[in-house]
Scaffold this active site. Structure first.
Site, PDB file in Angstrom:
ATOM      1  N   ARG A   7      31.779 -29.992  16.555  1.00 15.08           N
ATOM      2  CA  ARG A   7      30.349 -30.270  16.716  1.00 15.08           C
ATOM      3  C   ARG A   7      30.168 -31.581  17.451  1.00 15.08           C
ATOM      4  NH1 ARG A   7      25.694 -29.051  14.215  1.00 15.08           N
ATOM      5  NH2 ARG A   7      25.157 -30.358  15.969  1.00 15.08           N
ATOM      6  N   ARG A  63      29.636 -26.854  33.514  1.00 13.53           N
ATOM      7  CA  ARG A  63      30.169 -26.277  34.754  1.00 13.53           C
ATOM      8  C   ARG A  63      30.574 -27.393  35.722  1.00 13.53           C
ATOM      9  NH1 ARG A  63      31.137 -21.868  32.401  1.00 13.53           N
ATOM     10  NH2 ARG A  63      29.475 -20.354  32.136  1.00 13.53           N
ATOM     11  N   CYS A  74      22.807 -21.570  26.072  1.00 11.93           N
ATOM     12  CA  CYS A  74      21.833 -22.606  25.745  1.00 11.93           C
ATOM     13  C   CYS A  74      20.667 -21.999  24.980  1.00 11.93           C
ATOM     14  CB  CYS A  74      21.280 -23.251  27.020  1.00 11.93           C
ATOM     15  SG  CYS A  74      22.505 -24.074  28.025  1.00 11.93           S
ATOM     16  N   GLU A  77      16.641 -25.957  19.823  1.00 12.19           N
ATOM     17  CA  GLU A  77      16.813 -26.383  18.435  1.00 12.19           C
ATOM     18  C   GLU A  77      15.499 -26.089  17.699  1.00 12.19           C
ATOM     19  OE1 GLU A  77      19.009 -27.874  15.355  1.00 12.19           O
ATOM     20  OE2 GLU A  77      19.740 -27.652  17.406  1.00 12.19           O
ATOM     21  N   ARG A  89      22.694 -30.870  21.460  1.00 12.97           N
ATOM     22  CA  ARG A  89      23.745 -30.589  20.487  1.00 12.97           C
ATOM     23  C   ARG A  89      24.668 -29.528  21.062  1.00 12.97           C
ATOM     24  NH1 ARG A  89      18.975 -31.371  17.459  1.00 12.97           N
ATOM     25  NH2 ARG A  89      19.202 -32.573  15.528  1.00 12.97           N
ATOM     26  N   TYR A 107      29.217 -37.814  17.682  1.00  9.53           N
ATOM     27  CA  TYR A 107      27.770 -38.057  17.667  1.00  9.53           C
ATOM     28  C   TYR A 107      27.508 -39.373  18.381  1.00  9.53           C
ATOM     29  CZ  TYR A 107      27.604 -34.140  14.545  1.00  9.53           C
ATOM     30  OH  TYR A 107      27.715 -32.874  14.036  1.00  9.53           O
ATOM     31  N   ARG A 115      24.891 -37.545  11.616  1.00 11.18           N
ATOM     32  CA  ARG A 115      26.101 -37.485  10.791  1.00 11.18           C
ATOM     33  C   ARG A 115      26.780 -38.865  10.771  1.00 11.18           C
ATOM     34  NH1 ARG A 115      28.614 -32.732   9.195  1.00 11.18           N
ATOM     35  NH2 ARG A 115      29.687 -34.230   7.865  1.00 11.18           N
TER      36      ARG A 115
END
Length: 120
Positions: A7, A63, A74, A77, A89, A107, A115
Site C-alpha cells: 500500500r 506508464r 484508476c 476514493e 493512493r 505514505y 498510517r
C-alpha cells in the site's frame, strides 16, 4: 512464491496533470526502492484519487516510469466528509518471497497521517 500487496499514498499540492503525475511517480519509485521490486515482480496496481483530483489518471505516471505491461486501474476514493484531500493512493499486487511483515508500505507528504505507524 507468495502474492502480497503493498500500500502507498501521497498528497499532491494541486489538481494538475503535472502535480498528479509527479506525485504518483515519487510514490511508486519509493515503493519500488523500499521493497527492492523489479517490474517482473508486479502483478497489477489499483490507484484511487480523492474527489478533488480530476486532472489526470495516476496510471499514466506508472506508464511514464516503464510499467507498460502491468495491468493498471484508476478509480475514485470514497468521498468521506473531513477526509484527507488531494490524495493519490495505490494498492500494488506483487509476487515475492517476503512475508507480510517484511513489506514496506509507503505514505508520503500529508498522507503520512493515514498510517503514522508505518511512516519511516
Amino acid at each position: 512464491m507468495a502474492v502480497r500487496a503493498v500500500r502507498g499514498a501521497i498528497t499532491v499540492p494541486e489538481n494538475t496533470k503535472e502535480s498528479i503525475w509527479e506525485g504518483t511517480k515519487e510514490l511508486l519509485v519509493e515503493i519500488v526502492n523500499r521493497n527492492s521490486l523489479k517490474n517482473a515482480d508486479i502483478i497489477s496496481a489499483i490507484f484511487t484519487v480523492t474527489h478533488d483530483l480530476s486532472a489526470a489518471f495516476p496510471a499514466v505516471a506508472a506508464r511514464q516510469i516503464g510499467w507498460n505491461d502491468i495491468p493498471l486501474m484508476c478509480t475514485n476514493e470514497i468521498d468521506v466528509p473531513g477526509s484527507l484531500e488531494k490524495c493519490v493512493r495505490v494498492l500494488i499486487h506483487i509476487n515475492t518471497e517476503k512475508t507480510n511483515a517484511e513489506i514496506n508500505h509507503v505514505y508520503l507528504n500529508g498522507a503520512a497521517v493515514l498510517r503514522p505507524d508505518l511512516v519511516k
